[in-house]
Each structure stands twice: as structure tokens, then as C-alpha cells.
Design an enzyme around this catalytic site. Structure first.
Site, mmCIF file in Angstrom:
data_model
loop_
_atom_site.group_PDB
_atom_site.id
_atom_site.type_symbol
_atom_site.label_atom_id
_atom_site.label_comp_id
_atom_site.label_asym_id
_atom_site.label_seq_id
_atom_site.Cartn_x
_atom_site.Cartn_y
_atom_site.Cartn_z
ATOM 1 N N GLU A 125 0.799 -1.242 0.000
ATOM 2 C CA GLU A 125 0.000 0.000 0.000
ATOM 3 C C GLU A 125 0.826 1.284 0.000
ATOM 4 O O GLU A 125 0.706 2.116 0.894
ATOM 5 C CB GLU A 125 -0.956 -0.011 1.196
ATOM 6 C CG GLU A 125 -1.892 -1.201 1.172
ATOM 7 C CD GLU A 125 -2.762 -1.312 2.404
ATOM 8 O OE1 GLU A 125 -2.646 -0.468 3.305
ATOM 9 O OE2 GLU A 125 -3.567 -2.256 2.465
ATOM 10 N N ASN A 157 1.902 -5.273 -3.024
ATOM 11 C CA ASN A 157 0.519 -5.643 -2.690
ATOM 12 C C ASN A 157 -0.307 -4.392 -2.371
ATOM 13 O O ASN A 157 0.159 -3.517 -1.635
ATOM 14 C CB ASN A 157 0.586 -6.561 -1.441
ATOM 15 C CG ASN A 157 -0.717 -7.239 -1.094
ATOM 16 O OD1 ASN A 157 -1.346 -7.851 -1.943
ATOM 17 N ND2 ASN A 157 -1.119 -7.154 0.171
ATOM 18 N N HIS A 190 -10.454 -6.446 -1.562
ATOM 19 C CA HIS A 190 -11.438 -6.254 -0.488
ATOM 20 C C HIS A 190 -12.650 -5.571 -1.132
ATOM 21 O O HIS A 190 -12.675 -4.343 -1.287
ATOM 22 C CB HIS A 190 -10.858 -5.380 0.634
ATOM 23 C CG HIS A 190 -9.760 -6.049 1.397
ATOM 24 N ND1 HIS A 190 -9.967 -7.180 2.163
ATOM 25 C CD2 HIS A 190 -8.439 -5.759 1.514
ATOM 26 C CE1 HIS A 190 -8.825 -7.555 2.726
ATOM 27 N NE2 HIS A 190 -7.884 -6.716 2.336
ATOM 28 N N GLU A 197 -6.188 -10.981 -0.862
ATOM 29 C CA GLU A 197 -6.927 -10.746 0.397
ATOM 30 C C GLU A 197 -8.433 -10.690 0.133
ATOM 31 O O GLU A 197 -9.148 -9.871 0.713
ATOM 32 C CB GLU A 197 -6.462 -9.440 1.062
ATOM 33 C CG GLU A 197 -4.967 -9.355 1.308
ATOM 34 C CD GLU A 197 -4.530 -8.158 2.135
ATOM 35 O OE1 GLU A 197 -5.387 -7.518 2.786
ATOM 36 O OE2 GLU A 197 -3.331 -7.863 2.141
ATOM 37 N N ASP A 246 -12.215 -10.640 0.113
ATOM 38 C CA ASP A 246 -13.444 -10.776 0.895
ATOM 39 C C ASP A 246 -14.465 -9.833 0.268
ATOM 40 O O ASP A 246 -14.099 -8.877 -0.425
ATOM 41 C CB ASP A 246 -13.259 -10.543 2.407
ATOM 42 C CG ASP A 246 -12.516 -9.271 2.793
ATOM 43 O OD1 ASP A 246 -12.508 -8.314 2.002
ATOM 44 O OD2 ASP A 246 -11.954 -9.234 3.895
HETATM 45 O O1 LIG Z 1 -5.672 -3.890 17.199
HETATM 46 C C1 LIG Z 1 -4.980 -4.460 16.124
HETATM 47 C C2 LIG Z 1 -5.910 -4.713 14.971
HETATM 48 O O2 LIG Z 1 -6.409 -3.485 14.466
HETATM 49 C C3 LIG Z 1 -5.172 -5.419 13.869
HETATM 50 O O3 LIG Z 1 -6.082 -5.704 12.838
HETATM 51 C C4 LIG Z 1 -5.503 -6.158 11.646
HETATM 52 C C5 LIG Z 1 -5.329 -5.009 10.679
HETATM 53 O O4 LIG Z 1 -4.820 -5.500 9.448
HETATM 54 C C6 LIG Z 1 -5.662 -6.474 8.824
HETATM 55 O O5 LIG Z 1 -5.028 -6.906 7.635
HETATM 56 C C7 LIG Z 1 -4.929 -5.909 6.639
HETATM 57 C C8 LIG Z 1 -6.242 -5.779 5.908
HETATM 58 O O6 LIG Z 1 -6.125 -4.762 4.963
HETATM 59 C C9 LIG Z 1 -5.052 -4.808 4.047
HETATM 60 O O7 LIG Z 1 -5.068 -3.506 3.620
HETATM 61 C C10 LIG Z 1 -3.691 -5.181 4.635
HETATM 62 O O8 LIG Z 1 -2.793 -5.582 3.610
HETATM 63 C C11 LIG Z 1 -3.841 -6.293 5.656
HETATM 64 O O9 LIG Z 1 -2.628 -6.509 6.338
HETATM 65 C C12 LIG Z 1 -5.817 -7.687 9.721
HETATM 66 O O10 LIG Z 1 -6.685 -8.617 9.111
HETATM 67 C C13 LIG Z 1 -6.398 -7.233 11.052
HETATM 68 O O11 LIG Z 1 -6.438 -8.340 11.952
HETATM 69 O O12 LIG Z 1 -4.642 -6.653 14.359
HETATM 70 C C14 LIG Z 1 -3.687 -6.484 15.409
HETATM 71 C C15 LIG Z 1 -4.366 -5.785 16.557
HETATM 72 O O13 LIG Z 1 -3.403 -5.539 17.567
#
Ligand SMILES: O[C@@H]1[C@@H](O)[C@H](O[C@@H]2CO[C@@H](O[C@@H]3CO[C@@H](O)[C@H](O)[C@H]3O)[C@H](O)[C@H]2O)OC[C@H]1O
Length: 349
Positions: free
Chosen positions: A156, A197, A233, A263, A265
Site C-alpha cells: 500500500e 501488494n 477487499h 486478500e 473478501d
Molecule cells: O488492534 C490491532 C488490529 O487493528 C489489527 O487488525 C488487523 C489489521 O490488518 C488487517 O489486515 C490488513 C487488511 O487490509 C489490508 O489492507 C492489509 O494488507 C492487511 O494486512 C488484519 O486482518 C487485522 O487483523 O490486528 C492487530 C491488533 O493488535
């Protein structure tokens, strides 16, 4: 022939395969592999691994041939204090994938989020930050050398309009932080595939064009970049069409890199209506069909497989229900079957 003989011997010995056992040879990953892809996979996270029913589903190779650690390999987890590295959480997921015979996408080395405060508030000058960047990448990639199929080296780097994103890396080093990062990763593990990515680059537009320019920039520096990860996403009903996704994938491939859906969803307002779920099934199918149709799209990863552990509700208020399994780990048949059909026939033999 061998399979027929084995079946006859097992049947003679009173051992017959149940429908469940037969089913285990077919699944989302088995179909992806039959379609010529490397995997269909899922993200996962350490907290979820104490849920044995969840782990059983995640470990089913027929559905998931690849795991991506969702958080365990990010900077704040790996190097919480300067030059002090912590691999326990990452190793847990890496070891699980190895035990299950699953491939691994390693995510992510350089991102503007989930950085430790010693890094963001350190006030480091250009030379010092480059040293810190190279040291982090060298240490982490060396630790996982030979274990990862892909590394998401940079995540990003762009704003929504395609301009460079303000981050500690860009603001201090400028755009060359990207080739510097890829060069450090390539030096630490020459065999792993190195990816950029991002999200909202699944369609033609300013951000996709900027990403294509990033690929050219890394190559102009004489540095290796192997792939572009399309996070995907999506929002139900407004996902890019199959043909738009295909032509966008092809624009990257024409620059000499491969692509992966990294990723996926597809979120909706919750609770999901039956018409939203029907549309989700179509939307999932169009992304799978796009990847299937493009030879150098190597695989698809969903961002966890169950709504029980999806990141969506915590970030997008009132939305969720984005994955093929519900909060009770029950498969959503219409979505699951749409993905199966989009990959094509079940494997034979
Ligand atoms: O409190 C934090 C919590 O906010 C954190 O959440 C993660 C945030 O990243 C998520 O993955 C990203 C999703 O969006 C894309 O843009 C990125 O490439 C990804 O890395 C992840 O799924 C959440 O779990 O988790 C840790 C906690 O301490």
C-alpha cells in the site's frame, strides 16, 4: 489402475470410503490446482489457533493449499524494539502450514500501518532509516528463507488518487524506499517471489496505473520484482466485472510480473439478506473466473475463511458477512459452490 487396485483391496478388507472421505479429495484448493493454479488459500491469525474446529477447517488441504499470516509477520510483531526480533507468532503459523503441506504467502515487510512507535517517532534521518529498513528486511527474510512462496515486500504505497502515500518511509527516503526494500529482500532470499501488494488496484484507474509505474521503477533500478498482489477487499454488488479484472491483471503481466488475488473478501451490510448472499456468490465467482482465465494469475487467497474471525466488522461499522463460512463455521453453500464451479471440474484420479 493403481487407484482401482487399492480400492478393490480396501473394499475386500472391509474398508470403504465414507462420503466425507471422498469429499476430502475435492474442495476449493483441489479445484484451483486442477485448474492449473498454485493454490486457493486463507489468511489466519495466532489468536484463532486455539479454536480447534477452526483449525481443523483451515488445515483441510482440499480447501486451503496456502496460508497467509494476517498479522504475525508485520513490523510491530517482528521487531517491536529496535534490532530485537520476535519470531514466535510467525513461526507458529509457518509450522502449521508446513505440517499441513500448505504453501505460505509471507505478509508483509514494509507497510505504513502496524509499525512500532520507536520507528514512527524516532525522527531518523535518510541514511539511518535506510539502514533500519535494510536490517529489518534482511533479518526477517533470512529467518524465513526457504519457507515462503511469496513475500509481500511493500504494502500500500499509494493514496486513492494514485499519488505516493505519506508514510515514514516515503517522507524520509522518497520513492526509492521501494527498490531499496525489494533489493534487500532479494539479497536475503534469492528464490522467494517478491510482490508489491495493494487494494483498489483490481480495476483500471489511477491507482492501478501508479502501481504499474512502480513495477517499472523497481525494474529501472535493476532490482527484481516478481508479482503484484491484488488485495480485492470488495463490496457486494460493486465488484469489478470479470473482464475488467482480467484486463487489469493482463496490464501487470505485460510488464513481466505475475499476479495473485491476495486478500479477497466481499462485505455486505449485516445481517446479510438472501439476495446479498446470492450476489456475493456471483461476485466471488467472477474474481475466481478472472484468475482462472489469466495464466499468470497464480492463485487466490481469502482474508480468513470464516466470518467468526473476519477483520471487516471492526473496521467497517455495520458491515461483515464477507466470507464463505459463517460465524458458526458453517459453510455458506451458495458461495462455496459458486467458487467450486468457477474453478471448474473436480480433480480426477
Ligand atoms: O488492534 C490491532 C488490529 O487493528 C489489527 O487488525 C488487523 C489489521 O490488518 C488487517 O489486515 C490488513 C487488511 O487490509 C489490508 O489492507 C492489509 O494488507 C492487511 O494486512 C488484519 O486482518 C487485522 O487483523 O490486528 C492487530 C491488533 O493488535
Amino acid at each position: 489402475m493403481l487407484a482401482i487396485v487399492a480400492t478393490l483391496l480396501l473394499t475386500a478388507a472391509g474398508v470403504t470410503s465414507s462420503p466425507l472421505e471422498r469429499r476430502a479429495t475435492d474442495g476449493l484448493n483441489a479445484r484451483a490446482v486442477a485448474a492449473g493454479k498454485l493454490y486457493f488459500g486463507s489468511a489466519t491469525d495466532n489468536g484463532e489457533l486455539s479454536d480447534s474446529a477452526y483449525v481443523a477447517g483451515l488445515s483441510n488441504w482440499a480447501d486451503f493449499g496456502q496460508l497467509t499470516p494476517g498479522n504475525a509477520l508485520k513490523w510491530d510483531s517482528i521487531e517491536p524494539s529496535r534490532d530485537s526480533f520476535s519470531y514466535a507468532n510467525g513461526d507458529t503459523i509457518v509450522d502449521l502450514a508446513a505440517k499441513n503441506g500448505q504453501k505460505l504467502r509471507c505478509h508483509t515487510l514494509v507497510w505504513h500501518n502496524q509499525l512500532p512507535s520507536w520507528l514512527t517517532s524516532g525522527g531518523f534521518d535518510n541514511a539511518t532509516l535506510i539502514t533500519i529498513l535494510k536490517n529489518h528486511i534482511t533479518n526477517e527474510v533470512t529467518h524465513y528463507k526457504g519457507k515462503c512462496l511469496h513475500w509481500d515486500v511493500v504494502n500500500e504505497a499509494f493514496e486513492e488518487d494514485g499519488t505516493w502515500r505519506s508514510s515514514v518511509f516515503y517522507n524520509t527516503i522518497g520513492p526509492s524506499f521501494v527498490p531499496i526494500a525489494f533489493a534487500a529482500a532479494a539479497a536475503a532470499d534469492p528464490d522467494v517471489k517478491l510482490y508489491y501488494n495493494d487494494y483498489n488496484i483490481e480495476n483500471a484507474g489511477g491507482k492501478s496505473t501508479s502501481t504499474q509505474n512502480l513495477v517499472k521503477l523497481v525494474k529501472q533500478y535493476g532490482v527484481k520484482i516478481d508479482g503484484v498482489g491484488l488485495q480485492s477487499h470488495f463490496i457486494v454488488g460493486s465488484t469489478p466485472s470479470q473482464s475488467a479484472q482480467q484486463s487489469n491483471m493482463q496490464a501487470f503481466i505485460d510488464l513481466g510480473v505475475e499476479v495473485a488475488v491476495t486478500e479477497l473478501d466481499i462485505r455486505t451490510d449485516t445481517p446479510a439478506t438472501s439476495s446479498a448472499v446470492n450476489q456475493q456468490a456471483k461476485d466471488y465467482a467472477s474474481t475466481i473466473a478472472a484468475c482462472k482465465a489469466v495464466a499468470k494469475c497464480v492463485g487466490v487467497t481469502i482474508w480468513d475463511y470464516t466470518d467468526k474471525y473476519s477483520w471487516i466488522p471492526s473496521v467497517f461499522s455495520g458491515q461483515g458477512s464477507a466470507l464463505p463460512w459463517d460465524e458458526n463455521l458453517k459453510k455458506k453453500d451458495s458461495i462455496y459452490n459458486a467458487i467450486l464451479s468457477a474453478w471448474g471440474p473436480a480433480p480426477t484420479g
